[in-house]
Every structure is written in structure tokens, then in C-alpha cells.
Design a protein around this motif. Structure first.
Motif, PDB file in Angstrom:
ATOM      1  N   THR A 170       0.871  -1.172   0.000  1.00 15.01           N
ATOM      2  CA  THR A 170       0.000   0.000   0.000  1.00 15.01           C
ATOM      3  C   THR A 170       0.908   1.222   0.000  1.00 15.01           C
ATOM      4  OG1 THR A 170      -0.158   0.343   2.404  1.00 15.01           O
ATOM      5  CG2 THR A 170      -1.649  -1.285   1.404  1.00 15.01           C
ATOM      6  N   THR A 171       0.473   2.271  -0.653  1.00 20.89           N
ATOM      7  CA  THR A 171       1.351   3.430  -0.808  1.00 20.89           C
ATOM      8  C   THR A 171       0.540   4.675  -1.183  1.00 20.89           C
ATOM      9  OG1 THR A 171       3.278   4.294  -2.020  1.00 20.89           O
ATOM     10  CG2 THR A 171       1.773   2.871  -3.236  1.00 20.89           C
ATOM     11  N   HIS A 172       1.143   5.838  -0.908  1.00 20.56           N
ATOM     12  CA  HIS A 172       0.621   7.116  -1.407  1.00 20.56           C
ATOM     13  C   HIS A 172       1.529   7.663  -2.508  1.00 20.56           C
ATOM     14  CE1 HIS A 172      -2.484   7.544   1.644  1.00 20.56           C
ATOM     15  NE2 HIS A 172      -1.605   7.260   2.570  1.00 20.56           N
ATOM     16  N   GLU A 173       2.631   6.960  -2.806  1.00 14.44           N
ATOM     17  CA  GLU A 173       3.637   7.494  -3.721  1.00 14.44           C
ATOM     18  C   GLU A 173       3.154   7.411  -5.169  1.00 14.44           C
ATOM     19  OE1 GLU A 173       5.862   9.435  -5.334  1.00 14.44           O
ATOM     20  OE2 GLU A 173       6.575   9.292  -3.249  1.00 14.44           O
ATOM     21  N   SER A 174       2.654   8.541  -5.670  1.00 12.53           N
ATOM     22  CA  SER A 174       2.062   8.569  -7.003  1.00 12.53           C
ATOM     23  C   SER A 174       3.097   8.418  -8.112  1.00 12.53           C
ATOM     24  CB  SER A 174       1.268   9.865  -7.209  1.00 12.53           C
ATOM     25  OG  SER A 174       2.101  11.002  -7.069  1.00 12.53           O
ATOM     26  N   ARG A 175       4.382   8.642  -7.804  1.00 10.97           N
ATOM     27  CA  ARG A 175       5.403   8.506  -8.859  1.00 10.97           C
ATOM     28  C   ARG A 175       5.520   7.067  -9.356  1.00 10.97           C
ATOM     29  NH1 ARG A 175      10.604  12.391  -7.527  1.00 10.97           N
ATOM     30  NH2 ARG A 175       9.452  14.149  -6.632  1.00 10.97           N
ATOM     31  N   LEU A 176       5.049   6.118  -8.556  1.00 16.21           N
ATOM     32  CA  LEU A 176       5.075   4.723  -9.006  1.00 16.21           C
ATOM     33  C   LEU A 176       4.062   4.477 -10.116  1.00 16.21           C
ATOM     34  CD1 LEU A 176       5.326   2.835  -5.572  1.00 16.21           C
ATOM     35  CD2 LEU A 176       7.182   3.506  -7.107  1.00 16.21           C
ATOM     36  N   MET A 177       3.093   5.391 -10.259  1.00 21.53           N
ATOM     37  CA  MET A 177       2.095   5.274 -11.328  1.00 21.53           C
ATOM     38  C   MET A 177       2.715   5.710 -12.649  1.00 21.53           C
ATOM     39  SD  MET A 177      -1.423   6.673  -9.680  1.00 21.53           S
ATOM     40  CE  MET A 177      -2.270   5.821  -8.383  1.00 21.53           C
ATOM     41  N   ASP A 178       3.596   4.904 -13.121  1.00 19.95           N
ATOM     42  CA  ASP A 178       4.385   5.226 -14.302  1.00 19.95           C
ATOM     43  C   ASP A 178       4.397   3.983 -15.183  1.00 19.95           C
ATOM     44  OD1 ASP A 178       6.290   5.799 -16.201  1.00 19.95           O
ATOM     45  OD2 ASP A 178       7.834   6.432 -14.785  1.00 19.95           O
ATOM     46  N   PHE A 179       3.858   4.094 -16.398  1.00 16.68           N
ATOM     47  CA  PHE A 179       3.802   2.929 -17.280  1.00 16.68           C
ATOM     48  C   PHE A 179       5.180   2.507 -17.768  1.00 16.68           C
ATOM     49  CE2 PHE A 179      -0.865   3.830 -18.439  1.00 16.68           C
ATOM     50  CZ  PHE A 179      -1.293   2.983 -17.429  1.00 16.68           C
ATOM     51  N   ASP A 180       6.209   3.325 -17.520  1.00 11.03           N
ATOM     52  CA  ASP A 180       7.575   2.865 -17.773  1.00 11.03           C
ATOM     53  C   ASP A 180       8.018   1.885 -16.696  1.00 11.03           C
ATOM     54  OD1 ASP A 180       7.902   4.343 -20.082  1.00 11.03           O
ATOM     55  OD2 ASP A 180       8.711   6.090 -19.023  1.00 11.03           O
ATOM     56  N   LEU A 181       7.344   1.929 -15.541  1.00 16.17           N
ATOM     57  CA  LEU A 181       7.696   1.064 -14.410  1.00 16.17           C
ATOM     58  C   LEU A 181       6.707  -0.074 -14.246  1.00 16.17           C
ATOM     59  CD1 LEU A 181       9.493   0.614 -11.841  1.00 16.17           C
ATOM     60  CD2 LEU A 181       7.809   2.012 -10.604  1.00 16.17           C
ATOM     61  N   LEU A 182       5.414   0.241 -14.241  1.00 19.42           N
ATOM     62  CA  LEU A 182       4.383  -0.737 -13.903  1.00 19.42           C
ATOM     63  C   LEU A 182       3.425  -1.002 -15.054  1.00 19.42           C
ATOM     64  CD1 LEU A 182       3.347   0.439 -10.303  1.00 19.42           C
ATOM     65  CD2 LEU A 182       5.071  -1.254 -10.949  1.00 19.42           C
ATOM     66  N   ARG A 183       2.806  -2.162 -14.995  1.00 19.55           N
ATOM     67  CA  ARG A 183       1.697  -2.490 -15.881  1.00 19.55           C
ATOM     68  C   ARG A 183       0.407  -1.876 -15.319  1.00 19.55           C
ATOM     69  NH1 ARG A 183       1.905  -7.816 -18.445  1.00 19.55           N
ATOM     70  NH2 ARG A 183      -0.210  -8.128 -17.629  1.00 19.55           N
ATOM     71  N   ARG A 184      -0.578  -1.716 -16.185  1.00 23.43           N
ATOM     72  CA  ARG A 184      -1.852  -1.156 -15.756  1.00 23.43           C
ATOM     73  C   ARG A 184      -2.515  -2.032 -14.688  1.00 23.43           C
ATOM     74  NH1 ARG A 184      -4.957  -0.384 -20.840  1.00 23.43           N
ATOM     75  NH2 ARG A 184      -5.370  -2.610 -20.624  1.00 23.43           N
ATOM     76  N   ASP A 185      -2.384  -3.367 -14.814  1.00 26.85           N
ATOM     77  CA  ASP A 185      -3.057  -4.272 -13.872  1.00 26.85           C
ATOM     78  C   ASP A 185      -2.297  -4.422 -12.554  1.00 26.85           C
ATOM     79  OD1 ASP A 185      -0.956  -5.623 -15.038  1.00 26.85           O
ATOM     80  OD2 ASP A 185      -2.160  -7.241 -15.894  1.00 26.85           O
ATOM     81  N   GLU A 186      -1.146  -3.768 -12.443  1.00 23.63           N
ATOM     82  CA  GLU A 186      -0.403  -3.796 -11.177  1.00 23.63           C
ATOM     83  C   GLU A 186      -0.798  -2.643 -10.251  1.00 23.63           C
ATOM     84  OE1 GLU A 186       3.855  -5.836 -12.392  1.00 23.63           O
ATOM     85  OE2 GLU A 186       3.476  -3.778 -13.063  1.00 23.63           O
ATOM     86  N   ILE A 187      -1.710  -1.795 -10.699  1.00 19.22           N
ATOM     87  CA  ILE A 187      -2.138  -0.622  -9.923  1.00 19.22           C
ATOM     88  C   ILE A 187      -3.577  -0.833  -9.462  1.00 19.22           C
ATOM     89  CG2 ILE A 187      -2.538   1.866  -9.982  1.00 19.22           C
ATOM     90  CD1 ILE A 187      -0.361   2.013 -12.167  1.00 19.22           C
ATOM     91  N   TRP A 188      -3.790  -0.756  -8.152  1.00 23.76           N
ATOM     92  CA  TRP A 188      -5.097  -0.970  -7.537  1.00 23.76           C
ATOM     93  C   TRP A 188      -5.502   0.231  -6.699  1.00 23.76           C
ATOM     94  CZ3 TRP A 188      -8.461  -5.320  -7.415  1.00 23.76           C
ATOM     95  CH2 TRP A 188      -8.061  -6.375  -8.244  1.00 23.76           C
ATOM     96  N   PHE A 189      -6.797   0.355  -6.483  1.00 26.04           N
ATOM     97  CA  PHE A 189      -7.331   1.447  -5.670  1.00 26.04           C
ATOM     98  C   PHE A 189      -8.289   0.911  -4.619  1.00 26.04           C
ATOM     99  CE2 PHE A 189      -6.648   3.131  -9.978  1.00 26.04           C
ATOM    100  CZ  PHE A 189      -5.713   4.119  -9.698  1.00 26.04           C
ATOM    101  N   VAL A 190      -8.308   1.583  -3.481  1.00 29.17           N
ATOM    102  CA  VAL A 190      -9.348   1.363  -2.471  1.00 29.17           C
ATOM    103  C   VAL A 190     -10.025   2.710  -2.256  1.00 29.17           C
ATOM    104  CG1 VAL A 190      -9.882   0.707  -0.103  1.00 29.17           C
ATOM    105  CG2 VAL A 190      -8.093  -0.511  -1.352  1.00 29.17           C
ATOM    106  N   ASP A 191     -11.340   2.743  -2.409  1.00 28.61           N
ATOM    107  CA  ASP A 191     -12.090   3.983  -2.259  1.00 28.61           C
ATOM    108  C   ASP A 191     -13.205   3.763  -1.249  1.00 28.61           C
ATOM    109  OD1 ASP A 191     -12.624   6.623  -2.734  1.00 28.61           O
ATOM    110  OD2 ASP A 191     -13.766   6.294  -4.570  1.00 28.61           O
ATOM    111  N   LYS A 192     -13.496   4.793  -0.458  1.00 28.92           N
ATOM    112  CA  LYS A 192     -14.540   4.673   0.551  1.00 28.92           C
ATOM    113  C   LYS A 192     -15.797   5.384   0.073  1.00 28.92           C
ATOM    114  CE  LYS A 192     -13.587   4.162   4.824  1.00 28.92           C
ATOM    115  NZ  LYS A 192     -13.152   4.320   6.238  1.00 28.92           N
TER     116      LYS A 192
END
Length: 460
Positions: A392-414
Motif C-alpha cells: 500500500t502506498t501514497h507514492e504517485s510517482r510509481l504510477m508510471d507505465f515505464d515502471l508498472l503495468r496497468r493491472d499492477e495498480i489498484w485502488f481502495v475507495d470509501k
């Protein structure tokens, strides 16, 4: 490896409108790139990394707690204060079942294990272990309908000779809602597993939950640094530590008296440590083939290795670090919080096959560039071995398609009523040229805080 985890009626997780559980999945989506991020056996494709985002109090940590709760229940029984852990957004949930299920890849096969429990009453109502197949068929290994006092054994567990043995244990707890069959079958059953090899699935699933599912919280040490005591890894450890910009260039084992190890600890903890040392001494004394035993004691401020050799001698050492000058050493307490965090996380990079690490707040105490570098390093290493990391993280810089695949990013919303939803970026079909971190912070995918006016402006 973890395939899926499902939960219902626990903390902020209620159930979806169709009464289905909330589901977190490591099954790969439709993304074609970065295939080196996947485990692929020709039947299933599993992610080796996932980052879970969400606002504070959205439920990210509750996902980790749900996994941890299931693990605790299986390994050591119901934890303290469990009766209040149902989803309280609806008072009726107090009398509704809570649902926990984990799907895993184990020795080339796929299994689902889970249970239902009414938490407010500390009462299990069902339990199951199922072998899953790639064609979506399944084979029951055991199921328990505890409320009705019935059970069923199937597959490899129903073989002649073994079934009669298992019937004795299953019948003994037929209507007992206070225990799990999987836990019972891992209490002093060594002779059973030696005599009936096909029963090993009950032991192996239990051990996967106990040893391979490694769950960590931000206020607890992730590692006991036992990797530093492995002399064959010393140069590799030093290289990695230095590469992360900690300034550490080497480390040394320094002798310390037992009194220093015990200093500052409570009397109960001191007695427990001394008792453990005595037990290990007896073990070494009674088994000459054992050359020695090492015990690791890790606190937030220090680390000690307690060594008991074949001559029954007790020796204590601590690990200290040098920053360029080898004759100047610093203990763990003198290192920065970020350096200690990296030293903790190194265990993941040095781990062998088969572990699934879950880290709550990966980026705690880490510079954004360091968080990025760590994930990048993990993914490079994971390309060569079957290991998983869920953070779990708040680090938005990891949201980078040079680093991660789209399916490796998840969200939890209330939601407005306080319930949490889990969902993947895969559901949005985001373009690969899009600035995902910017779109996320603008609220396109949810999982961000929504602010009201903090200091209202009074109008004349």
C-alpha cells in the motif's frame, strides 16, 4: 504464490450489491507489455507486484489487516477483540457471516481455502479446501457445514486408509464452531503425514499461510536482519545497500555482553529471552550433531545475534555500520529512519522463491526516488524468480507505465456510507501514453481525499 484474496463483512469491507465479497486479484489482465513481470505456467498468469492506492482511512490498511486476520486465525486462533471487527456501517452486520478466502498456487496446483465466521459470536459456520483447475472446474478436498454438523472429504483426502484416519479428526469437531479443521490437522500430526503422503496438502496449505504469506505493518520491523549473518551474501548486501544511497559502505559484527542485550527490556521479556537461551543450550547439549544455534533479537533501536555453539558457550554480537571509514562504526539507532527502512526492505530483495510479501505503507520514511528505485529493483529481480510483493502506498510517482503495468495498480475507495471498494486500474483501460499519476491526483480513478473548507471565510 497468491492468486486471489476475498473478504466480506470485516472492518470497512461489507459486501457488493450482489452479496459478493470484495476481491483483490494477482491474476494478470489484458496488458501485453512487461511480460517479465509475470509468472506464466501456460495455464495462469500471475502478477509479481501490485501497488494499492487510496486516501487516508479509505481502507488500504484494512485490506492488509484482513489478510493478517485470516493468517492469525489459521495459525494461532481468534485474536483479541475480534468480536468487534465486523463491518459496523450497518448494525445488522453483527449477526452476518464474515468471509475470508485465499486462492494460492502451490507445487504447480491451484487451491482455494477459506472460512466463514460470525465474529460477534466467535463462531465459525463453514470451512473449505478446494483444488481448482484451469478449466474452471474444482474438486472438493474437504468442506464443513458447521452449523448443520456435516462435513465431506474428497479427492486425495478420500483415499482408502487415509479417509478413515481423517474421519476421526473431522467427526470429533463436526459441530464445533470454535476451531478450524486446517488448524486441528496441524497440531501434533507428524506421524500422520509420515504415514500418509497424500494428506500433505493439509500441512502444505497451512505452512504457506504461516511462512510464505509475510505481512508487515509500518510500525513494526520488517526484518530481523538475519541475512547479514549469511557470510556468502556479505558482498551482495554491501553492494545493494550502497546502491540505494544510504552512505553505508560496510558493516561489522561487534561482540557485546549479554547484559547489553537485556538492558532496557521488561523483566518478563528478559526472563523469556534467558529461558529461550537455556532451552537452546539444552538442545545443543542433547544433540551433538548440532554445531550451534543462532537467535536474532530485533528491537526498534538495535539488533543482536545470540550464538550458542557446540561447547554450550553463549556469545552475543550486534551489527554496526561504517560510512567510508572502516574504523568508525555506527549502530542501528544512529542510522536515519530511511536507512533503517531500506535495511528492513533488503530482506525482500534477498529472499528466495515462493514468498508473498505484503507491506503496508512501503514509502514510509523513503524519498520518492528511493521508493521508485526499490520497486524497480524488485521487479528486475522478480523477473528471475517466483516471488510477489504487494504494497500500500501514497507514492504517485510509481504510477508510471515505464515502471508498472496497468493491472499492477489498484485502488481502495470509501463510499459515503463508510464501506470500502477495491478495484484495479485495468477496469479503466487507461492509455499507455497517459500521465496516470496526474489523472489519479485529479480524482479520475477515485481513492483520493475529498476536502471541505477547513477555515470558512466569514462574509460581511
Amino acid at each position: 504464490m497468491l492468486i486471489r484474496f476475498s473478504v466480506k463483512n470485516f472492518l470497512s469491507f461489507a459486501s457488493r450489491e450482489d452479496n459478493m465479497s470484495e476481491e483483490f486479484s494477482m491474476i494478470a489482465g489484458r496488458v501485453r507489455g512487461k511480460k517479465e513481470h509475470l509468472y506464466d505456467d501456460g495455464k495462469i498468469k500471475l502478477l509479481k507486484f501490485a501497488a494499492v492506492y487510496g486516501a487516508n482511512a479509505a481502507g488500504k490498511s484494512n485490506l492488509v489487516k484482513a489478510m493478517d486476520f485470516m493468517k492469525q486465525v489459521v495459525i494461532s486462533g481468534l485474536p483479541d477483540r475480534h468480536t468487534e471487527k465486523y463491518c459496523k456501517v450497518n448494525p445488522e452486520n453483527a449477526m452476518k457471516p464474515s468471509y475470508f478466502e485465499v486462492e494460492i498456487l502451490l507445487d504447480g496446483k491451484y487451491y482455494s481455502y477459506g472460512f466463514e465466521i460470525i465474529l460477534s459470536q466467535s463462531r465459525f459456520i463453514s470451512e473449505w479446501l478446494v483444488e481448482l483447475h484451469a478449466d474452471n472446474s474444482e474438486k472438493i478436498l474437504f468442506t464443513r457445514d458447521i452449523a448443520n454438523g456435516t462435513y465431506e472429504l474428497g479427492g486425495m483426502l478420500a483415499r482408502k486408509g487415509l479417509k478413515e484416519k481423517l474421519d476421526v479428526y473431522a467427526d470429533d469437531i463436526r459441530g464445533d464452531g470454535s476451531v478450524l479443521f486446517l488448524a486441528v490437522m496441524n497440531q501434533n500430526k507428524k506421524n500422520l503425514y509420515e504415514s500418509h503422503k497424500t494428506a500433505a496438502i493439509l500441512k502444505n496449505v497451512f505452512l504457506w499461510i504461516k511462512d510464505s504469506l509475510d505481512i508487515n505493518y509500518p510500525n513494526q520491523p520488517i526484518s530481523d536482519y538475519s541475512y547479514l549473518a549469511q557470510t556468502d551474501k556479505v558482498s551482495e548486501v554491501c553492494r545493494i545497500i550502497s546502491a540505494f544511497g544510504t552512505g553505508i559502505t560496510d558493516f561489522a559484527l561487534v561482540d557485546v555482553p549479554v547484559e547489553k542485550v537485556l538492558h532496557g527490556l521488561s523483566k518478563n521479556l528478559q526472563d523469556k529471552i534467558l529461558s529461550n537461551i537455556e532451552q537452546k543450550q539444552v538442545e545443543v547439549r542433547n544433540h551433538p550433531q548440532i554445531k550451534g544455534i543462532n537467535m536474532i533479537l530485533r528491537t526498534l533501536a538495535d539488533l543482536f545475534i545470540i550464538m550458542i555453539d557446540g561447547s554450550d558457550t553463549v556469545k552475543c554480537q550486534t551489527i554496526e555500520f561504517s560510512h567510508g571509514r572502516k574504523n568508525v562504526l555506527f549502530n542501528l539507532e544512529e542510522e536515519s529512519d530511511g536507512t533503517v527502512r531500506i535495511l528492513d526492505l533488503l530482506e525482500i530483495l534477498l529472499s528466495g522463491e515462493g514468498k508473498t510479501y505484503v507491506i503496508d505503507e512501503l514509502d514510509r520514511c523513503l524519498h520518492p526516488s528511493l521508493s521508485y528505485k526499490f520497486v524497480e529493483t524488485f521487479l528486475n529481480l522478480a523477473a528471475e524468480k517466483n516471488i510477489q510483493l504487494i504494497v500500500t502506498t501514497h507514492e504517485s510517482r510509481l504510477m508510471d507505465f515505464d515502471l508498472l503495468r496497468r493491472d499492477e495498480i489498484w485502488f481502495v475507495d470509501k463510499k459515503e456510507n463508510g464501506e470500502s471498494d477495491i478495484y484495479s486500474l485495468e477496469e479503466y483501460n487507461a492509455r499507455f501514453d497517459q500521465k496516470i499519476d496526474k489523472a489519479y491526483l485529479e480524482g479520475r480513478y477515485g481513492g483520493i481525499p475529498i476536502f471541505s473548507t477547513i477555515f470558512p471565510v466569514e462574509r460581511a
